[in-house]
Design a protein around this motif. Structure first.
Motif, PDB file in Angstrom:
ATOM      1  N   LEU A   7     -24.098 -12.452  39.556  1.00 39.25           N
ATOM      2  CA  LEU A   7     -24.386 -11.059  39.230  1.00 39.25           C
ATOM      3  C   LEU A   7     -25.707 -10.957  38.498  1.00 39.25           C
ATOM      4  O   LEU A   7     -25.988 -11.755  37.589  1.00 39.25           O
ATOM      5  CB  LEU A   7     -23.283 -10.474  38.341  1.00 39.25           C
ATOM      6  CG  LEU A   7     -21.842 -10.603  38.826  1.00 39.25           C
ATOM      7  CD1 LEU A   7     -20.892 -10.028  37.778  1.00 39.25           C
ATOM      8  CD2 LEU A   7     -21.649  -9.913  40.168  1.00 39.25           C
ATOM      9  N   LEU A   8     -26.517  -9.999  38.884  1.00 40.57           N
ATOM     10  CA  LEU A   8     -27.720  -9.646  38.122  1.00 40.57           C
ATOM     11  C   LEU A   8     -27.388  -8.365  37.384  1.00 40.57           C
ATOM     12  O   LEU A   8     -27.177  -7.315  38.000  1.00 40.57           O
ATOM     13  CB  LEU A   8     -28.914  -9.441  39.052  1.00 40.57           C
ATOM     14  CG  LEU A   8     -30.236  -9.111  38.351  1.00 40.57           C
ATOM     15  CD1 LEU A   8     -30.721 -10.286  37.526  1.00 40.57           C
ATOM     16  CD2 LEU A   8     -31.309  -8.725  39.365  1.00 40.57           C
ATOM     17  N   LEU A   9     -27.290  -8.439  36.061  1.00 38.36           N
ATOM     18  CA  LEU A   9     -26.872  -7.303  35.251  1.00 38.36           C
ATOM     19  C   LEU A   9     -28.069  -6.684  34.551  1.00 38.36           C
ATOM     20  O   LEU A   9     -28.730  -7.337  33.731  1.00 38.36           O
ATOM     21  CB  LEU A   9     -25.843  -7.737  34.210  1.00 38.36           C
ATOM     22  CG  LEU A   9     -25.411  -6.668  33.210  1.00 38.36           C
ATOM     23  CD1 LEU A   9     -24.698  -5.515  33.919  1.00 38.36           C
ATOM     24  CD2 LEU A   9     -24.511  -7.271  32.131  1.00 38.36           C
ATOM     25  N   VAL A  34     -23.924 -14.812  35.418  1.00 43.91           N
ATOM     26  CA  VAL A  34     -24.529 -13.535  35.073  1.00 43.91           C
ATOM     27  C   VAL A  34     -25.956 -13.754  34.585  1.00 43.91           C
ATOM     28  O   VAL A  34     -26.186 -14.440  33.594  1.00 43.91           O
ATOM     29  CB  VAL A  34     -23.728 -12.785  33.984  1.00 43.91           C
ATOM     30  CG1 VAL A  34     -24.378 -11.434  33.682  1.00 43.91           C
ATOM     31  CG2 VAL A  34     -22.279 -12.595  34.417  1.00 43.91           C
ATOM     32  N   THR A  35     -26.907 -13.177  35.310  1.00 47.73           N
ATOM     33  CA  THR A  35     -28.305 -13.194  34.882  1.00 47.73           C
ATOM     34  C   THR A  35     -28.627 -11.827  34.287  1.00 47.73           C
ATOM     35  O   THR A  35     -28.569 -10.820  34.991  1.00 47.73           O
ATOM     36  CB  THR A  35     -29.247 -13.486  36.063  1.00 47.73           C
ATOM     37  OG1 THR A  35     -28.946 -14.783  36.593  1.00 47.73           O
ATOM     38  CG2 THR A  35     -30.698 -13.441  35.606  1.00 47.73           C
ATOM     39  N   PRO A  36     -28.955 -11.755  32.991  1.00 51.75           N
ATOM     40  CA  PRO A  36     -29.166 -10.454  32.360  1.00 51.75           C
ATOM     41  C   PRO A  36     -30.629 -10.005  32.386  1.00 51.75           C
ATOM     42  O   PRO A  36     -31.547 -10.803  32.221  1.00 51.75           O
ATOM     43  CB  PRO A  36     -28.707 -10.695  30.922  1.00 51.75           C
ATOM     44  CG  PRO A  36     -28.959 -12.143  30.681  1.00 51.75           C
ATOM     45  CD  PRO A  36     -28.897 -12.847  32.012  1.00 51.75           C
ATOM     46  N   VAL A  37     -30.800  -8.712  32.621  1.00 48.25           N
ATOM     47  CA  VAL A  37     -32.109  -8.061  32.521  1.00 48.25           C
ATOM     48  C   VAL A  37     -31.951  -6.922  31.516  1.00 48.25           C
ATOM     49  O   VAL A  37     -31.096  -6.054  31.690  1.00 48.25           O
ATOM     50  CB  VAL A  37     -32.572  -7.509  33.886  1.00 48.25           C
ATOM     51  CG1 VAL A  37     -33.865  -6.712  33.724  1.00 48.25           C
ATOM     52  CG2 VAL A  37     -32.762  -8.645  34.875  1.00 48.25           C
ATOM     53  N   SER A  50     -28.049 -11.625  21.504  1.00 50.74           N
ATOM     54  CA  SER A  50     -26.621 -11.430  21.767  1.00 50.74           C
ATOM     55  C   SER A  50     -26.336 -11.465  23.262  1.00 50.74           C
ATOM     56  O   SER A  50     -25.345 -12.058  23.705  1.00 50.74           O
ATOM     57  CB  SER A  50     -26.144 -10.111  21.154  1.00 50.74           C
ATOM     58  OG  SER A  50     -26.845  -9.008  21.705  1.00 50.74           O
ATOM     59  N   VAL A  51     -27.209 -10.849  24.053  1.00 53.10           N
ATOM     60  CA  VAL A  51     -27.019 -10.853  25.504  1.00 53.10           C
ATOM     61  C   VAL A  51     -27.137 -12.264  26.057  1.00 53.10           C
ATOM     62  O   VAL A  51     -26.312 -12.727  26.852  1.00 53.10           O
ATOM     63  CB  VAL A  51     -28.030  -9.909  26.186  1.00 53.10           C
ATOM     64  CG1 VAL A  51     -27.914 -10.003  27.703  1.00 53.10           C
ATOM     65  CG2 VAL A  51     -27.817  -8.468  25.728  1.00 53.10           C
ATOM     66  N   SER A  52     -28.160 -12.976  25.618  1.00 53.11           N
ATOM     67  CA  SER A  52     -28.400 -14.338  26.091  1.00 53.11           C
ATOM     68  C   SER A  52     -27.259 -15.271  25.701  1.00 53.11           C
ATOM     69  O   SER A  52     -26.831 -16.117  26.493  1.00 53.11           O
ATOM     70  CB  SER A  52     -29.724 -14.851  25.530  1.00 53.11           C
ATOM     71  OG  SER A  52     -29.937 -16.193  25.889  1.00 53.11           O
ATOM     72  N   SER A  53     -26.758 -15.107  24.476  1.00 53.96           N
ATOM     73  CA  SER A  53     -25.687 -15.987  24.003  1.00 53.96           C
ATOM     74  C   SER A  53     -24.430 -15.833  24.854  1.00 53.96           C
ATOM     75  O   SER A  53     -23.778 -16.824  25.200  1.00 53.96           O
ATOM     76  CB  SER A  53     -25.367 -15.671  22.540  1.00 53.96           C
ATOM     77  OG  SER A  53     -26.488 -15.928  21.719  1.00 53.96           O
ATOM     78  N   ARG A  58     -31.150 -17.213  29.805  1.00 53.30           N
ATOM     79  CA  ARG A  58     -32.273 -16.470  29.277  1.00 53.30           C
ATOM     80  C   ARG A  58     -32.197 -15.004  29.716  1.00 53.30           C
ATOM     81  O   ARG A  58     -31.742 -14.693  30.814  1.00 53.30           O
ATOM     82  CB  ARG A  58     -33.556 -17.118  29.803  1.00 53.30           C
ATOM     83  CG  ARG A  58     -34.741 -16.220  29.763  1.00 53.30           C
ATOM     84  CD  ARG A  58     -35.896 -16.779  30.539  1.00 53.30           C
ATOM     85  NE  ARG A  58     -36.992 -15.840  30.451  1.00 53.30           N
ATOM     86  CZ  ARG A  58     -38.135 -15.988  31.081  1.00 53.30           C
ATOM     87  NH1 ARG A  58     -38.326 -17.045  31.835  1.00 53.30           N
ATOM     88  NH2 ARG A  58     -39.085 -15.103  30.957  1.00 53.30           N
ATOM     89  N   VAL A  59     -32.653 -14.117  28.858  1.00 46.75           N
ATOM     90  CA  VAL A  59     -32.736 -12.698  29.186  1.00 46.75           C
ATOM     91  C   VAL A  59     -34.111 -12.391  29.756  1.00 46.75           C
ATOM     92  O   VAL A  59     -35.135 -12.791  29.184  1.00 46.75           O
ATOM     93  CB  VAL A  59     -32.488 -11.829  27.933  1.00 46.75           C
ATOM     94  CG1 VAL A  59     -32.740 -10.360  28.241  1.00 46.75           C
ATOM     95  CG2 VAL A  59     -31.071 -12.013  27.437  1.00 46.75           C
TER      96      VAL A  59
END
Length: 396
Positions: A7-9, A34-37, A50-53, A58-59
């Protein structure tokens, strides 16, 4: 259930961004990567750390990161995922998507992708109801973008109405459905919702105070688990949720006809508050006051949709009825379960003091052959999700 899925979030800038942290945690617990943007505005509400953890990754946030862009990193990011999820999807992000803008990393990813996209809108009620947002939403749906939510409730700004981002569990259901892994994938469920309007004359009718909120929430929850939902709705205040086949009716007779036409089905949830009677001598013209006093109305009994469906030759495997009562709730619900021939009854107390009829919350008792379950008061969306998962268990 999401094992091996990527998922790309994209986390937009809204107060609901905190829910994205729980969404990441839940998705990873099911095996998803989950890869966060994080947008610049999103970083005002949740921190990159917090998102990266929680994501264990990596964000990404800056389109002009030369290390990545040397190899067109934004193109690669947008295409390696199985699904792009935007949560929260703010009014600004939705406008950018609808207009094809690409002025930051998030909007560029969304424009450069050929991967399916799911958005969870979140904004103030006035922004959600604004004509521009409605146009943008219609454009996104036409473009094939899936939508989950928003819900109705209290806003951080102090207002009340639609615009609350869907809960993480609801978004996860929509993710599974979009990826073809929903628990009800391949199942067909009929849901009835809202009141019926039985005409007295061309301008007056008999109705009740049902808003249709619970039925719409049930339809959304079932669709979120991958079911094909035929949503037969009377003239409700709450619009049909996205992702369902909406069939609009006015009267009880029309609702019964629509339910019959929707068969066969694996299950049916008859949540509509159908009027028990109709006016047999409805006038073709507006009734006027006159010297003879009030008109005399003759009533006829409406068709019993629940009983008819429960005894139909092509009866769904699971038929769920509703019992909205003001007195002796459990006794009346048990009697209705036996009388109608359905499998389950969802009973609730709709006395005026409860605020349930037309309100945002519900408290129900689920009557099944195994006994009675007490479900405490909760948002109608949460009641709907619980019922949808129970239906999935029963059909498994």
């Amino acid at each position: 259930m999401l094992a091996g899925k990527h998922l790309l979030l994209i986390v937009g800038g809204g107060i609901a961004a905190y829910k994205s942290l729980d969404l990441i945690r839940r998705a990873r617990a099911e095996g998803a990567e989950v890869t966060p943007v994080l947008t610049r505005a999103g970083a005002e509400f949740v921190t990159p750390l917090s998102v990266s953890s929680l994501a264990g990754k990596r964000v990404f946030s800056d389109l002009w990161d030369l290390t990545d862009e040397a190899e067109m990193g934004h193109i690669q990011l947008s295409r390696v995922a199985d699904l792009l999820v935007v949560a929260p999807a703010t009014a600004d992000l939705m406008a950018k998507m609808a207009g094809g803008h690409a002025d930051d990393l998030a909007s560029t990813l969304l424009l450069a992708t050929d991967t399916p996209v799911l958005i969870a809108p979140s904004m103030n009620v006035r922004m959600w109801e604004h004509a521009a947002t409605r146009r943008n939403l219609a454009t996104l749906r036409q473009d094939g973008i899936a939508v989950v939510g928003p819900g109705t409730g209290d806003m951080a700004c102090g207002e009340y109405g639609p615009g609350r981002m869907a809960e993480p569990s609801e978004i996860l259901d929509a993710i599974r459905a979009r990826l073809g892994g929903g628990r009800l994938a391949g199942r067909h469920v009929i849901v009835t919702s809202g009141p019926t309007h039985e005409p007295i004359d061309p301008v007056r009718y008999i109705a009740n105070r049902s808003s249709g909120a619970q039925g719409a929430a049930i339809a959304a929850a079932l669709a979120g688990l991958g079911a094909r939902v035929s949503f037969v709705t009377g003239p409700a205040e709450v619009p049909p949720p996205p992702g369902v086949d909406a069939i609009r009716v006015e009267t009880a007779a029309e609702m019964q006809d629509a339910v019959t036409r929707a068969l066969p089905a694996d299950a049916a949830v008859l949540a509509a508050a159908v009027a028990d009677w109709r006016v047999a001598n409805a006038s073709a013209h507006k009734m006027k006051k006159g010297p003879d006093g009030a008109p005399r109305l003759e009533f006829a009994e409406n068709p019993d949709i629940l009983a008819t469906l429960s005894r139909a030759p092509d009866r769904p495997r699971l038929v769920v009825g509703f019992a909205a009562e003001t007195d002796d709730v459990l006794a009346n619900a048990r009697a209705k379960l036996a009388r109608k021939g359905c499998d389950w009854i969802v009973a609730n107390d709709v006395s005026p003091a409860t605020g349930i009829m037309g309100g945002a919350e519900n408290a129900v008792r689920l009557l099944t052959p195994e006994g009675v379950e007490e479900w405490p008061r909760a948002p109608k969306a949460e009641i709907a999700r619980k019922l949808a998962h129970r239906i999935a268990e029963a059909l498994a």
